[in-house]
Write a protein that holds these residues in place. Structure first.
Motif, mmCIF file in Angstrom:
data_model
loop_
_atom_site.group_PDB
_atom_site.id
_atom_site.type_symbol
_atom_site.label_atom_id
_atom_site.label_comp_id
_atom_site.label_asym_id
_atom_site.label_seq_id
_atom_site.Cartn_x
_atom_site.Cartn_y
_atom_site.Cartn_z
ATOM 1 N N PRO A 107 0.790 -1.236 0.000
ATOM 2 C CA PRO A 107 0.000 0.000 0.000
ATOM 3 C C PRO A 107 0.816 1.277 0.000
ATOM 4 O O PRO A 107 0.257 2.355 -0.204
ATOM 5 C CB PRO A 107 -0.830 -0.126 1.287
ATOM 6 C CG PRO A 107 -0.086 -1.101 2.142
ATOM 7 C CD PRO A 107 0.577 -2.055 1.210
ATOM 8 N N THR A 108 2.133 1.197 0.214
ATOM 9 C CA THR A 108 2.972 2.398 0.177
ATOM 10 C C THR A 108 3.712 2.548 -1.157
ATOM 11 O O THR A 108 4.617 3.379 -1.266
ATOM 12 C CB THR A 108 4.001 2.367 1.319
ATOM 13 O OG1 THR A 108 4.839 1.210 1.197
ATOM 14 C CG2 THR A 108 3.301 2.361 2.670
ATOM 15 N N TYR A 109 3.337 1.770 -2.138
ATOM 16 C CA TYR A 109 3.983 1.820 -3.453
ATOM 17 C C TYR A 109 3.312 2.940 -4.259
ATOM 18 O O TYR A 109 2.264 2.762 -4.877
ATOM 19 C CB TYR A 109 3.825 0.463 -4.125
ATOM 20 C CG TYR A 109 4.764 0.182 -5.289
ATOM 21 C CD1 TYR A 109 5.585 1.163 -5.836
ATOM 22 C CD2 TYR A 109 4.824 -1.091 -5.833
ATOM 23 C CE1 TYR A 109 6.435 0.881 -6.881
ATOM 24 C CE2 TYR A 109 5.675 -1.394 -6.890
ATOM 25 C CZ TYR A 109 6.475 -0.392 -7.412
ATOM 26 O OH TYR A 109 7.318 -0.680 -8.450
ATOM 27 N N ALA A 110 3.906 4.121 -4.251
ATOM 28 C CA ALA A 110 3.272 5.313 -4.823
ATOM 29 C C ALA A 110 2.995 5.179 -6.309
ATOM 30 O O ALA A 110 1.948 5.614 -6.802
ATOM 31 C CB ALA A 110 4.139 6.547 -4.558
ATOM 32 N N ASP A 111 3.945 4.598 -7.059
ATOM 33 C CA ASP A 111 3.744 4.451 -8.502
ATOM 34 C C ASP A 111 2.514 3.613 -8.828
ATOM 35 O O ASP A 111 1.835 3.843 -9.832
ATOM 36 C CB ASP A 111 4.975 3.808 -9.154
ATOM 37 C CG ASP A 111 6.056 4.833 -9.476
ATOM 38 O OD1 ASP A 111 5.730 6.033 -9.516
ATOM 39 O OD2 ASP A 111 7.213 4.427 -9.671
ATOM 40 N N ALA A 112 2.219 2.622 -7.982
ATOM 41 C CA ALA A 112 1.048 1.776 -8.226
ATOM 42 C C ALA A 112 -0.245 2.570 -8.052
ATOM 43 O O ALA A 112 -1.194 2.405 -8.834
ATOM 44 C CB ALA A 112 1.076 0.577 -7.290
ATOM 45 N N TRP A 113 -0.309 3.451 -7.039
ATOM 46 C CA TRP A 113 -1.494 4.298 -6.883
ATOM 47 C C TRP A 113 -1.631 5.268 -8.045
ATOM 48 O O TRP A 113 -2.742 5.552 -8.503
ATOM 49 C CB TRP A 113 -1.414 5.056 -5.556
ATOM 50 C CG TRP A 113 -1.644 4.191 -4.357
ATOM 51 C CD1 TRP A 113 -0.722 3.808 -3.421
ATOM 52 C CD2 TRP A 113 -2.877 3.582 -3.966
ATOM 53 N NE1 TRP A 113 -1.293 3.000 -2.477
ATOM 54 C CE2 TRP A 113 -2.624 2.842 -2.782
ATOM 55 C CE3 TRP A 113 -4.159 3.572 -4.489
ATOM 56 C CZ2 TRP A 113 -3.608 2.121 -2.130
ATOM 57 C CZ3 TRP A 113 -5.155 2.854 -3.833
ATOM 58 C CH2 TRP A 113 -4.881 2.148 -2.677
ATOM 59 N N SER A 114 -0.505 5.782 -8.529
ATOM 60 C CA SER A 114 -0.541 6.652 -9.703
ATOM 61 C C SER A 114 -1.118 5.919 -10.909
ATOM 62 O O SER A 114 -1.982 6.436 -11.621
ATOM 63 C CB SER A 114 0.875 7.148 -10.021
ATOM 64 O OG SER A 114 0.943 7.707 -11.308
ATOM 65 N N ALA A 115 -0.638 4.687 -11.127
ATOM 66 C CA ALA A 115 -1.118 3.895 -12.267
ATOM 67 C C ALA A 115 -2.593 3.561 -12.118
ATOM 68 O O ALA A 115 -3.361 3.598 -13.090
ATOM 69 C CB ALA A 115 -0.289 2.622 -12.400
ATOM 70 N N ALA A 134 -5.519 10.384 -4.358
ATOM 71 C CA ALA A 134 -5.395 10.874 -2.985
ATOM 72 C C ALA A 134 -4.386 10.036 -2.198
ATOM 73 O O ALA A 134 -3.639 10.565 -1.361
ATOM 74 C CB ALA A 134 -6.761 10.864 -2.303
ATOM 75 N N GLN A 135 -4.363 8.723 -2.451
ATOM 76 C CA GLN A 135 -3.357 7.873 -1.829
ATOM 77 C C GLN A 135 -1.959 8.265 -2.283
ATOM 78 O O GLN A 135 -1.006 8.277 -1.490
ATOM 79 C CB GLN A 135 -3.632 6.404 -2.173
ATOM 80 C CG GLN A 135 -4.936 5.858 -1.621
ATOM 81 C CD GLN A 135 -4.908 5.693 -0.120
ATOM 82 O OE1 GLN A 135 -3.845 5.537 0.481
ATOM 83 N NE2 GLN A 135 -6.073 5.735 0.502
ATOM 84 N N TRP A 136 -1.826 8.597 -3.550
ATOM 85 C CA TRP A 136 -0.539 9.042 -4.082
ATOM 86 C C TRP A 136 -0.113 10.351 -3.412
ATOM 87 O O TRP A 136 1.043 10.513 -3.000
ATOM 88 C CB TRP A 136 -0.652 9.202 -5.600
ATOM 89 C CG TRP A 136 0.615 9.598 -6.297
ATOM 90 C CD1 TRP A 136 1.894 9.532 -5.827
ATOM 91 C CD2 TRP A 136 0.721 10.124 -7.620
ATOM 92 N NE1 TRP A 136 2.791 9.975 -6.764
ATOM 93 C CE2 TRP A 136 2.095 10.344 -7.874
ATOM 94 C CE3 TRP A 136 -0.214 10.425 -8.606
ATOM 95 C CZ2 TRP A 136 2.550 10.869 -9.079
ATOM 96 C CZ3 TRP A 136 0.246 10.936 -9.812
ATOM 97 C CH2 TRP A 136 1.601 11.160 -10.049
ATOM 98 N N VAL A 137 -1.051 11.286 -3.278
ATOM 99 C CA VAL A 137 -0.738 12.554 -2.621
ATOM 100 C C VAL A 137 -0.304 12.320 -1.178
ATOM 101 O O VAL A 137 0.637 12.953 -0.679
ATOM 102 C CB VAL A 137 -1.958 13.501 -2.677
ATOM 103 C CG1 VAL A 137 -1.734 14.725 -1.803
ATOM 104 C CG2 VAL A 137 -2.237 13.923 -4.114
ATOM 105 N N ALA A 138 -0.985 11.396 -0.476
ATOM 106 C CA ALA A 138 -0.624 11.115 0.915
ATOM 107 C C ALA A 138 0.785 10.547 1.025
ATOM 108 O O ALA A 138 1.513 10.841 1.989
ATOM 109 C CB ALA A 138 -1.639 10.148 1.530
ATOM 110 N N LEU A 139 1.186 9.736 0.052
ATOM 111 C CA LEU A 139 2.526 9.136 0.074
ATOM 112 C C LEU A 139 3.597 10.103 -0.419
ATOM 113 O O LEU A 139 4.757 9.991 -0.028
ATOM 114 C CB LEU A 139 2.534 7.870 -0.791
ATOM 115 C CG LEU A 139 1.709 6.687 -0.266
ATOM 116 C CD1 LEU A 139 1.567 5.614 -1.330
ATOM 117 C CD2 LEU A 139 2.359 6.119 1.002
ATOM 118 N N ALA A 140 3.206 11.039 -1.294
ATOM 119 C CA ALA A 140 4.173 11.994 -1.861
ATOM 120 C C ALA A 140 3.573 13.391 -1.816
ATOM 121 O O ALA A 140 3.241 13.965 -2.854
ATOM 122 C CB ALA A 140 4.529 11.587 -3.286
#
Length: 429
Positions: A107-115, A134-140
């Motif tokens: 769940p902390t894999y930012a590129d996967a949330w982006s994709a 939103a998950q991507w924003v939270a991680l980055a």
């Protein structure tokens, strides 16, 4: 073309997805990869598959990714690569299955949330896209690209204020100012009639209006009133209207359905049907079809047909050209009534300023001449003026309440001068 957002680069690279796949390096993916990082030999094989995808051989690339996954079951980088390739190929269900595996396992894999956000946005699921971004924003949180991606998804849902906040955040994080300017411009209303566009979070609206027309000489004044209820959908809106006209000591009531619906890319249509009394000052029936098409940068063309039935039938054919520029909108429309000789043409010019940068608050002025229906608030009474001038102010004084005030003057072709005033109140929920 589709946009590929690479969070590790902290920038937005917008080009053909296959080219972006070639530009991304194994290190970019591995920088945020979980503990199951592939060995050097796997990296080399993945690069070969990327080359296939870059050369346009997506089916073969997917086949080889599948073979690699058979050797390395559950590898997150392989699932991410195959999921993106599925998404680019339009195989959204398969892409979602791969990408969901990655985010559930890591769940902390930012590129996967982006994709995953890209997948949902491309498949017209803006709410799910916004949630993934939103998950991507939270991680980055310091990634301008992440804020831009979420802002686009929020804009697609009609959440203009939230989208603007994301674009502002991206600018503060160093995004390209020209890109941010273009994104903010995309938030402005892009409809000839902004009152029928959905506002943030609202699905219903209602309005009540009144107008008074006074004439020179001994002609009696006119009084008109209208009530409307409009439902906003994910794509378009539909309004139910009741219209009352009090002219020449005669009062008539008509009912109308007025709809706006998107068509193809940058195009939408206005469809209207009105049913009135069997005889009187309002037409027995009237309908309108008008199609709008965006072209170039900020231009909009339109074509329309209006049909009115009193004791006989009258048709109006119109063409228009509009231009959006920042907070300004201008439009010229030409209408023609076949078979009536002189006075069969009408011209109308409208200029509108959205002084707060949204669809709720604007000032407008219009100038027209000739035989037309457009200058009438009901859109169904034939007016023939040597010249007409109108001004209007629309203002939202509370989140769900607004008003519109108007005034106008016309030199009627029948030898009368007209002075008009109007007022409307709006609410939404």
């Amino acid at each position: 073309m589709r946009c590929f957002l690479l969070s590790t680069a902290s920038t937005r690279r917008c080009a053909r997805p296959l080219l972006l796949l070639a530009l991304s390096t194994p290190g970019a993916l591995l920088a945020q990869s979980p503990a199951d990082a592939p060995a050097d030999s796997l990296e080399a094989r993945m690069q070969q598959v990327r080359t296939l995808a870059t050369d346009g051989q997506r089916s073969e690339a997917i086949t080889q990714y599948t073979a690699l996954l058979a050797e390395h079951p559950g590898n997150s980088d392989l699932l991410l690569a195959r999921g993106r390739t599925y998404a680019w190929d339009g195989q959204y269900a398969a892409a979602e299955a791969d990408l969901q595996q990655v985010v559930q396992k890591s769940p902390t894999y930012a590129d996967a949330w982006s994709a995953l956000g890209d997948l949902y946005r491309w498949s017209d699921r803006p709410q799910q896209a916004a949630d993934a971004y939103a998950q991507w924003v939270a991680l980055a949180p310091d990634s301008a690209a992440a804020h831009i991606a979420r802002g686009r998804a929020l804009r697609d849902q009609g959440q203009i204020a939230a989208a603007r906040a994301d674009f502002d955040a991206a600018e503060a994080l160093g995004a390209d100012p020209a890109e941010i300017l273009s994104l903010r411009d995309s938030l402005l209303p892009r409809m000839a009639n902004p009152d029928v566009a959905a506002a943030d979070g609202y699905r219903w609206s209602a309005s009540a209006g009144w107008s008074h027309t006074r004439f020179s000489g001994n002609r009696q004044s006119w009084n008109d009133a209208d009530l409307s209820l409009r439902r906003y959908f994910k794509r378009g809106s539909l309004g139910l209207e009741m219209l009352r006209a009090d002219h020449f000591n005669t009062s008539d009531i008509a009912w109308a359905l007025d709809g706006y619906t998107p068509l193809w890319s940058r195009a939408y249509a206005n469809l209207r049907y009105q049913h009135g009394p069997s005889s009187g000052v309002l037409p027995r029936q009237s309908w309108r079809v008008e199609v709008f098409q965006g072209v170039g940068s900020g231009w909009e063309l339109s074509a329309s047909v209006d049909h009115l039935r009193f004791s006989g039938d009258t048709e109006f054919y119109g063409i228009g050209v509009g231009r959006y520029s920042g907070n300004w909108y201008g439009r010229y429309k030409l209408q023609h009534v076949p078979g009536v000789g002189s006075g069969s043409w009408s011209h109308r010019v409208l200029l509108r300023n959205y002084y707060r940068g949204d669809a709720d608050n604007y000032l407008e002025v219009s100038v027209s001449s000739g035989r037309s229906t457009d200058v009438d608030r009901f859109g169904s009474l034939v007016r023939d003026n040597n010249a007409s001038l109108g001004v209007a102010w629309r203002h939202q004084f509370a989140p769900n309440w607004g008003f519109k005030l108007g005034a106008g003057y016309a030199d009627d072709d029948g030898g009368f001068d007209e002075q008009r005033v109007s007022a409307s109140i709006y609410t939404r929920w």
